[in-house]
Structure formats: structure tokens, C-alpha cells
Design an enzyme around this catalytic site. Sequence first.
Site, PDB file in Angstrom:
ATOM      1  CG  ASP A  25       2.128  -6.376   2.162  1.00 14.79           C
ATOM      2  OD1 ASP A  25       2.411  -6.379   3.575  1.00 14.79           O
ATOM      3  OD2 ASP A  25       1.752  -6.646   1.075  1.00 14.79           O
ATOM      4  CD  GLU A  73       4.066 -10.697   0.044  1.00 16.23           C
ATOM      5  OE1 GLU A  73       3.418  -9.536  -0.226  1.00 16.23           O
ATOM      6  OE2 GLU A  73       4.856 -11.820  -0.373  1.00 16.23           O
ATOM      7  CE  LYS A 130       0.315  -8.396   3.809  1.00 17.54           C
ATOM      8  NZ  LYS A 130       0.758  -8.546   2.727  1.00 17.54           N
ATOM      9  CE  LYS A 133       1.840 -13.037  -2.849  1.00 15.95           C
ATOM     10  NZ  LYS A 133       3.690 -11.841  -2.766  1.00 15.95           N
ATOM     11  CB  VAL A 158       2.330  -1.806  -2.821  1.00 13.19           C
ATOM     12  CG1 VAL A 158       2.128   0.248  -2.597  1.00 13.19           C
ATOM     13  CG2 VAL A 158       3.174  -1.618  -1.546  1.00 13.19           C
ATOM     14  CB  THR A 159       1.074  -4.046  -5.624  1.00 14.60           C
ATOM     15  OG1 THR A 159       0.346  -5.301  -6.134  1.00 14.60           O
ATOM     16  CG2 THR A 159       2.528  -4.326  -6.052  1.00 14.60           C
ATOM     17  CB  CYS A 163      -0.662  -7.275  -0.896  1.00 12.88           C
ATOM     18  SG  CYS A 163       0.508  -8.622  -0.526  1.00 12.88           S
ATOM     19  CD  GLN A 203     -21.325  -7.238  -9.814  1.00 18.04           C
ATOM     20  OE1 GLN A 203     -22.034  -7.858  -9.886  1.00 18.04           O
ATOM     21  NE2 GLN A 203     -20.033  -7.434  -9.611  1.00 18.04           N
TER      22      GLN A 203
HETATM   23  C1  C5J Z   1       1.976  -7.379  -2.291  1.00 19.12           C
HETATM   24  C2  C5J Z   1       2.818  -9.157  -3.629  1.00 19.12           C
HETATM   25  N1  C5J Z   1       1.936  -6.525  -1.527  1.00 19.12           N
HETATM   26  N2  C5J Z   1       2.924  -7.912  -5.340  1.00 19.12           N
HETATM   27  N3  C5J Z   1       2.643  -8.402  -2.787  1.00 19.12           N
HETATM   28  O1  C5J Z   1       1.647  -6.460  -3.321  1.00 19.12           O
HETATM   29  O2  C5J Z   1       4.027  -9.397  -3.917  1.00 19.12           O
END
Ligand code: C5J
Length: 222
Positions: A25, A73, A130, A133, A158-159, A163, A203
Amino acid sequence: MTRTVAAQPFGYPFDLATTALLIIDMQRDFVEPGGFGASLGNDVVPLQAIIPTVQRVLQAWRDAGGFVVHTREGHRPDLSDCPPAKRERGQPSLRIGDVGPMGRVLIRGEPGHAIVPELAPIDGELVIDKPGKGAFYATPLNEALQAKGITHLVVMGVTTEVCVQTTMREANDRGYSCLLVEDGTASYFPAFKDATLAMIRAQGAIVGWTAPSQALLDALHA
Ligand code: C5J
């Protein structure tokens, strides 16, 4: 040939032939003023800051002949793949589908939906659109990776806690071994980024590994 990245919580072994670079993204809608991220009240500067690092790793991966996947996205123009709950939540200055300075927010084909020019996909690279997320939800990503024999994913984008993390968890549940490039990912909230890196590698790499980009580049050049 197996290479090993000096990663946390321990070395990340991978073979270029069975590993994809997955860039999540890196779209104008998240990284530039006037887009979806900014409409939610976020400062986009921390996201812009990673572009040179992502570009450096992308170039090295291309030079090594590795497979690259980009995700975006976004939604169909008629919003038929956008759940009303997603569109109606909160008090953004612009909602998904509204017209902003980069066209309709988070809509496929609009200027804001595009990947930033520095990281634009080239021929031979896979672009996954997509609606959610996670990059595996309602997309052909898993089938495309399986068809290529991909078992490992090196992730940037990101972020970090939305996502990127969602996609890494989806990938982990599908059996992929994932490395997150620490300086190749960003959040609007630095504390969320730090927490995400910590929980991914906790973990015994319960979700995956993390490493700085230089460690990945060193392994690629080894
Ligand atoms: C992504 C969002 N790409 N933060 N989307 O992280 O809405």
C-alpha cells in the site's frame, strides 16, 4: 542458495527463488497530503520518510532477479466491495468514495490510489488490489504465490500496525515465513510501529522476523 539475514529474534534463512518481496500500500492516498490517511487526521510525513529505503531495497531485489508483489488498498467505483461499516466509521474529513484533491478517495483508478512514482511497479511484477487491510482477504494473492512456489515473504510498506501486520498474520497462518524490514515500514503512530515490531518477533518469531534494511541488503549481496 540459502542466504541468512541477521534478524530478530534469530537469523532469517531464505532462498531468493522461493521468496517474494511484498510491498504493502505505498499509495498516494496514504503517503501524500489530501489522501485517505490525511483525511483521518494523520500526519503523512513519517510515511513519506521511508520511500528512499523502500526504493533501495526494491532496486536491490530487482537487480538480484527476485519476484516482487505490490498491493493497493481500494474499492470499486460503485463501492460494492466496501462494507458500509468501513465507509461510515469515524469522522474523517473525506469518506471513501468522496472527491478529494487526488480524485475519489481510495477508489481504484483514481490518482490517489496509485503507488507513489518512486516505487511504481514494472513489467513482471504482480499488483494485487485488495478491499481490506489484509492482502490475502478477497484477493488472488495466495494462489499466485503458490503457483510460483513462494514460501517466504520479505515485507515493507504502510501502515505497520494495520495493513502490514494484518497481512503478515494472514501470511503466517497460511504457512509463509515472513521478514518485516524495520526501516521499510512506517505508521502514523511511532509507538504503534515499535509495538508491532516487538509483537511480531516475540515468542520465538510468533508472527515473523524483523531486520533493518542494511541486514537484508548484506544478505542479498553476500
Ligand atoms: C493501510 C490503513 N494500508 N491504515 N491502511 O494500513 O487504513
